[in-house]
Design an enzyme around this catalytic site. Structure first.
Site, PDB file in Angstrom:
ATOM      1  N   VAL A 264       0.829  -1.214   0.000  1.00 50.07           N
ATOM      2  CA  VAL A 264       0.000   0.000   0.000  1.00 50.07           C
ATOM      3  C   VAL A 264       0.861   1.260   0.000  1.00 50.07           C
ATOM      4  O   VAL A 264       0.395   2.339   0.333  1.00 50.07           O
ATOM      5  CB  VAL A 264      -0.984   0.023   1.191  1.00 50.07           C
ATOM      6  CG1 VAL A 264      -2.074  -1.020   0.995  1.00 50.07           C
ATOM      7  CG2 VAL A 264      -0.266  -0.182   2.512  1.00 50.07           C
ATOM      8  N   CYS A 265       2.120   1.108  -0.378  1.00 54.08           N
ATOM      9  CA  CYS A 265       3.012   2.267  -0.463  1.00 54.08           C
ATOM     10  C   CYS A 265       3.211   2.627  -1.928  1.00 54.08           C
ATOM     11  O   CYS A 265       3.477   1.754  -2.751  1.00 54.08           O
ATOM     12  CB  CYS A 265       4.361   1.968   0.185  1.00 54.08           C
ATOM     13  SG  CYS A 265       5.360   3.449   0.359  1.00 54.08           S
ATOM     14  N   ILE A 266       3.073   3.917  -2.243  1.00 55.27           N
ATOM     15  CA  ILE A 266       3.247   4.356  -3.632  1.00 55.27           C
ATOM     16  C   ILE A 266       4.364   5.392  -3.739  1.00 55.27           C
ATOM     17  O   ILE A 266       4.402   6.185  -4.666  1.00 55.27           O
ATOM     18  CB  ILE A 266       1.925   4.898  -4.224  1.00 55.27           C
ATOM     19  CG1 ILE A 266       1.300   5.957  -3.303  1.00 55.27           C
ATOM     20  CG2 ILE A 266       0.950   3.764  -4.485  1.00 55.27           C
ATOM     21  CD1 ILE A 266       0.081   6.641  -3.903  1.00 55.27           C
TER      22      ILE A 266
END
Length: 328
Positions: A175-177
């Site tokens: 969930v890290c961009i």
């Protein structure tokens, strides 16, 4: 120079088995020591709001597992330390680097937590070094984890400042961009970054992010991690604090990044996103399965304990175990 090292990630690596020396996988010892305490597994759930709350932290501590409480309930941190210590459990909290955190750390002298994690997205920073030094001055017996970083230079600087462990991983999580929004990070080469950092580390490294399977735990240990922080595999359980959402009759749990608008409450400097995960069973079931899979890994390594995974050979297979399918 980094370019002298092969670049790879978890799905590119397969570990090579050695002769088994134990009669049963159950004989393999999965415990690890971090600081003055020993834990059942070399894993720690990510210190994120959709992964753990005070109740989950208490469950983990009672079960003999390491945990790091997130830093997003600031006023609740001192009562949380008391709650844990009143039960004879370890207290492990997170702090940021804003000015008011210095006063907060000083307030902890009366009831110091065993572990403090300095938790910011870009941990190779003067602000982190200052906070490490402040904690070590105020709470000399507290074990300080600092991160997140992605280079050997960062590991060296944080260790030299007094950090007892460093957390390696810039944006490889589900969930890290960060890598998309900024162009920076260890996404796609997290395992190689871990190896690169571990070559200079004198103290434990916590690998953070990019773990998609239980086998990735063994791979992390092989390339230098003492502990592995895991997000998505620990999200979505019955006990998880994330909201339960029903879609077409199926139950899902939300899971979002610490720098997402859902956590921050505003769309500003967003480097995280929200996803829905199919609802899982109980957290303990996942922990038990992880333990059994790690015991199997130790047996394949020809070992008896976690440290034996550090010495196995490996091959770089460039995505072939998933046939190039990054979603697996």
């Amino acid at each position: 120079m980094l370019n002298e090292f092969p670049i790879f990630d978890y799905e590119d690596i397969q570990l090579i088995p050695n002769k088994c020396v134990i009669k049963s996988r159950a004989e393999a010892d999965t415990s690890v020591t971090l600081g003055n305490h020993t834990f059942k597994l070399p894993v720690v759930p990510a210190n994120m709001q959709t992964i753990l709350d005070e109740n989950v932290a208490e469950q983990l501590a009672k079960g003999g597992y390491f945990y790091i409480m997130h830093r997003f309930d600031e006023v609740g941190r001192i009562p949380f330390i008391k709650r844990m210590h009143d039960q004879g459990l370890i207290a492990s909290i997170s702090v940021g680097v804003k000015d008011y955190e210095y006063d907060f750390v000083s307030q902890l002298k009366a009831d110091a937590p065993e572990y403090i994690t300095i938790d910011i997205a870009h941990g190779h920073a003067d602000s982190v070094i200052s906070m490490i030094q402040h904690i070590k001055k105020e709470l000399p017996d507290t074990f300080v984890i600092a991160g997140n970083v992605g280079t050997p230079e960062a590991v060296r600087e944080l260790e030299n400042a007094g950090a007892d462990a460093t957390k390696v991983g810039i944006g490889p999580g589900k969930v890290c961009i960060t890598k998309v929004k900024t162009g920076f990070g260890t996404g796609g080469w997290q395992l190689a970054a871990l190896r690169w950092c571990a070559k200079v580390a004198r103290k434990p490294i916590i690998a953070d992010g990019g773990i998609r399977t239980h086998g990735d735990i063994a791979k992390s240990i092989r390339f230098g991690a003492s502990m592995i922080m895991i997000g998505s595999l620990f999200a979505g359980h019955i006990e998880s604090p994330g909201k339960t959402i029903e879609v077409d009759g199926e139950q899902f749990k939300e899971y979002y990044g610490s720098a997402s608008q859902y956590q921050k409450g505003a769309y500003k400097n967003v480097e995280g996103k929200r996803i829905l995960l199919p609802a899982k069973g109980h957290l303990q079931d996942t922990l038990t399965e992880m333990e059994q899979d790690l015991q199997s890994a130790i047996s394949y390594a020809g070992g008896r304990q976690v440290a034996d995974l550090k010495h196995v050979d490996y091959v770089i297979v460039k995505n072939s175990i998933w046939n190039g399918d990054a979603s697996h």
